[in-house]
Design a protein around this motif. Structure first.
Motif, mmCIF file in Angstrom:
data_model
loop_
_atom_site.group_PDB
_atom_site.id
_atom_site.type_symbol
_atom_site.label_atom_id
_atom_site.label_comp_id
_atom_site.label_asym_id
_atom_site.label_seq_id
_atom_site.Cartn_x
_atom_site.Cartn_y
_atom_site.Cartn_z
ATOM 1 N N HIS A 121 23.191 -17.990 19.959
ATOM 2 C CA HIS A 121 23.112 -16.560 20.026
ATOM 3 C C HIS A 121 23.270 -15.823 18.396
ATOM 4 O O HIS A 121 23.966 -16.159 17.708
ATOM 5 N N LEU A 122 22.389 -14.762 18.392
ATOM 6 C CA LEU A 122 22.584 -13.994 17.068
ATOM 7 C C LEU A 122 22.101 -12.577 17.323
ATOM 8 O O LEU A 122 21.191 -12.229 17.741
ATOM 9 N N LEU A 123 23.193 -11.812 16.937
ATOM 10 C CA LEU A 123 23.337 -10.246 17.417
ATOM 11 C C LEU A 123 23.133 -10.370 18.677
ATOM 12 O O LEU A 123 23.870 -10.893 19.709
ATOM 13 N N MET A 124 22.310 -9.660 19.388
ATOM 14 C CA MET A 124 21.896 -9.504 20.933
ATOM 15 C C MET A 124 20.824 -10.372 21.572
ATOM 16 O O MET A 124 20.543 -10.310 22.790
ATOM 17 N N PHE A 125 20.657 -11.354 20.570
ATOM 18 C CA PHE A 125 19.143 -12.357 20.922
ATOM 19 C C PHE A 125 19.828 -13.599 21.440
ATOM 20 O O PHE A 125 20.580 -14.412 20.697
ATOM 21 N N SER A 126 19.083 -14.465 22.312
ATOM 22 C CA SER A 126 19.391 -15.783 22.534
ATOM 23 C C SER A 126 18.128 -16.526 21.650
ATOM 24 O O SER A 126 17.012 -16.083 21.946
ATOM 25 N N GLU A 172 20.939 -7.400 -3.084
ATOM 26 C CA GLU A 172 20.643 -5.999 -3.722
ATOM 27 C C GLU A 172 19.094 -5.820 -3.558
ATOM 28 O O GLU A 172 18.731 -4.648 -3.618
ATOM 29 N N GLY A 173 18.370 -6.786 -3.079
ATOM 30 C CA GLY A 173 17.108 -6.570 -2.849
ATOM 31 C C GLY A 173 16.686 -6.896 -1.356
ATOM 32 O O GLY A 173 17.628 -7.394 -0.621
ATOM 33 N N ARG A 174 15.446 -6.737 -0.932
ATOM 34 C CA ARG A 174 15.266 -6.985 0.458
ATOM 35 C C ARG A 174 15.211 -8.644 0.558
ATOM 36 O O ARG A 174 14.599 -9.427 -0.131
ATOM 37 N N VAL A 175 15.395 -8.895 2.012
ATOM 38 C CA VAL A 175 15.234 -10.141 2.483
ATOM 39 C C VAL A 175 14.242 -10.154 3.439
ATOM 40 O O VAL A 175 14.133 -9.259 4.351
ATOM 41 N N SER A 176 13.053 -11.085 3.554
ATOM 42 C CA SER A 176 12.002 -11.313 4.495
ATOM 43 C C SER A 176 12.138 -12.490 5.038
ATOM 44 O O SER A 176 12.306 -13.497 4.541
ATOM 45 N N TYR A 177 11.711 -12.557 6.240
ATOM 46 C CA TYR A 177 11.913 -13.648 7.436
ATOM 47 C C TYR A 177 10.435 -13.917 8.079
ATOM 48 O O TYR A 177 9.813 -13.096 8.405
ATOM 49 N N SER A 178 10.124 -15.293 8.065
ATOM 50 C CA SER A 178 8.851 -15.676 8.999
ATOM 51 C C SER A 178 9.177 -16.881 9.388
ATOM 52 O O SER A 178 9.435 -18.021 8.896
ATOM 53 N N LEU A 179 9.460 -16.889 10.781
ATOM 54 C CA LEU A 179 9.752 -18.110 11.554
ATOM 55 C C LEU A 179 8.612 -18.141 12.903
ATOM 56 O O LEU A 179 8.439 -17.206 13.436
ATOM 57 N N PHE A 196 12.344 -7.295 14.815
ATOM 58 C CA PHE A 196 13.817 -6.699 14.788
ATOM 59 C C PHE A 196 14.463 -7.352 13.435
ATOM 60 O O PHE A 196 15.091 -6.762 12.509
ATOM 61 N N MET A 197 14.340 -8.767 12.944
ATOM 62 C CA MET A 197 15.069 -9.347 12.007
ATOM 63 C C MET A 197 14.475 -8.727 10.506
ATOM 64 O O MET A 197 15.298 -8.414 9.588
ATOM 65 N N ASN A 198 13.413 -8.485 10.468
ATOM 66 C CA ASN A 198 12.637 -7.960 9.104
ATOM 67 C C ASN A 198 12.994 -6.522 9.012
ATOM 68 O O ASN A 198 13.207 -5.833 7.957
ATOM 69 N N ASP A 199 13.046 -5.601 10.408
ATOM 70 C CA ASP A 199 13.546 -4.309 10.235
ATOM 71 C C ASP A 199 15.145 -3.970 9.692
ATOM 72 O O ASP A 199 15.332 -3.116 9.232
ATOM 73 N N ASN A 200 15.773 -5.205 10.150
ATOM 74 C CA ASN A 200 17.274 -4.862 10.065
ATOM 75 C C ASN A 200 17.673 -6.328 9.313
ATOM 76 O O ASN A 200 18.638 -6.892 9.163
ATOM 77 N N TRP A 201 16.866 -6.281 7.951
ATOM 78 C CA TRP A 201 17.152 -7.496 7.182
ATOM 79 C C TRP A 201 18.587 -7.826 6.671
ATOM 80 O O TRP A 201 19.106 -8.861 6.697
ATOM 81 N N ARG A 202 19.156 -6.640 6.312
ATOM 82 C CA ARG A 202 20.547 -6.810 5.702
ATOM 83 C C ARG A 202 21.458 -7.364 6.877
ATOM 84 O O ARG A 202 22.208 -8.025 6.403
#
Length: 241
Positions: A121-126, A172-179, A196-202
């Protein structure tokens, strides 16, 4: 001379003379001010991260294989066939040495790609993922303080010794994810989680990214220790290596 003979001669020459190549062809500056120290470190970054010289490990890219980490909330992440790039182009914000303390700060743009598996689990997701991962971290600030000592070899040459090292970092800058295949068997839900991960990247970076940053930092510090071990103090200070 046969081709194999020529190869052996060249290999012997490389092993004798090429392993400890020059980091500096000319000194970046002469003064021993903090600004000059920062220029020395900046000028050394391409050779330092390339590795091989002085027995250093390559850092750009640096590999991540059989890397396993248990993240907050019980998410188990395994990385294979991974590579991280960008350390060679890090910018030295400042560097200063006061007595036995060396303080440096860098800004880096780091990109990673590799194979991942995740359960938990990470945050609210399995999570139950198994696929390809790409992560881009822009303007990562890395701040380090080293406490240094001195040792002498039998010939009287002095070398730095790292007594301890403390590193902090911030995004200090944006983090973007592609999985890909984030939730096996449920691509629509996986796409929503990735959004959700990209919208809440920090939030995700602070929960998910710190062990990966620390892994890269530990490899960087290991190279610094290796350089301290083989290059005398005076040559390091004068950028003569």
């Amino acid at each position: 001379m046969t081709k194999i003979g020529i190869f052996l001669v060249l290999l012997q020459y490389y092993l004798r003379f090429g392993v400890n190549g020059k980091f500096f062809h000319t000194r970046p500056c002469e003064a021993k001010s903090p600004g000059c120290l920062a220029k020395h470190i900046q000028a050394a970054m391409p050779a330092f991260t390339r590795g091989y010289d002085y027995g250093l490990n390559p850092l750009d890219p640096y590999p991540m294989n059989n890397f396993e980490v248990l993240l907050a909330g019980g998410l188990l992440m395994r990385i294979n066939e991974g590579q991280a790039r960008g350390l060679r182009k890090c910018t030295v914000d400042f560097a200063r040495m006061v007595d036995d303390t060396l303080e440096t700060q860098f800004h880096c743009n780091i990109s990673f790609r590799g194979k991942y598996k995740s359960t938990g689990h990470l945050l609210m997701f399995s999570f139950n993922g198994d696929g390809d991962a790409k992560v881009k971290c822009m303007n990562l600030k890395i701040h380090n303080i080293m406490k240094l000592g001195t040792r002498e070899d039998p010939s009287g040459r002095k070398f730095f010794v790292m007594k301890n090292s403390t590193t902090t970092h911030s995004y200090e800058g944006r983090v973007s994810y592609s999985l890909t295949n984030l939730l096996k068997g449920n691509p629509l839900a996986g796409k929503a989680v990735l959004q959700f991960m990209n919208d809440n990247w920090r939030i995700v970076a602070e929960e998910f990214g710190d062990p990966f940053v620390q892994y890269g930092v530990s490899m960087f510090i290991a190279n610094v220790e290796r350089l301290f071990d083989v290059v005398p103090q005076d040559r390091l200070v004068n950028a003569d290596f």
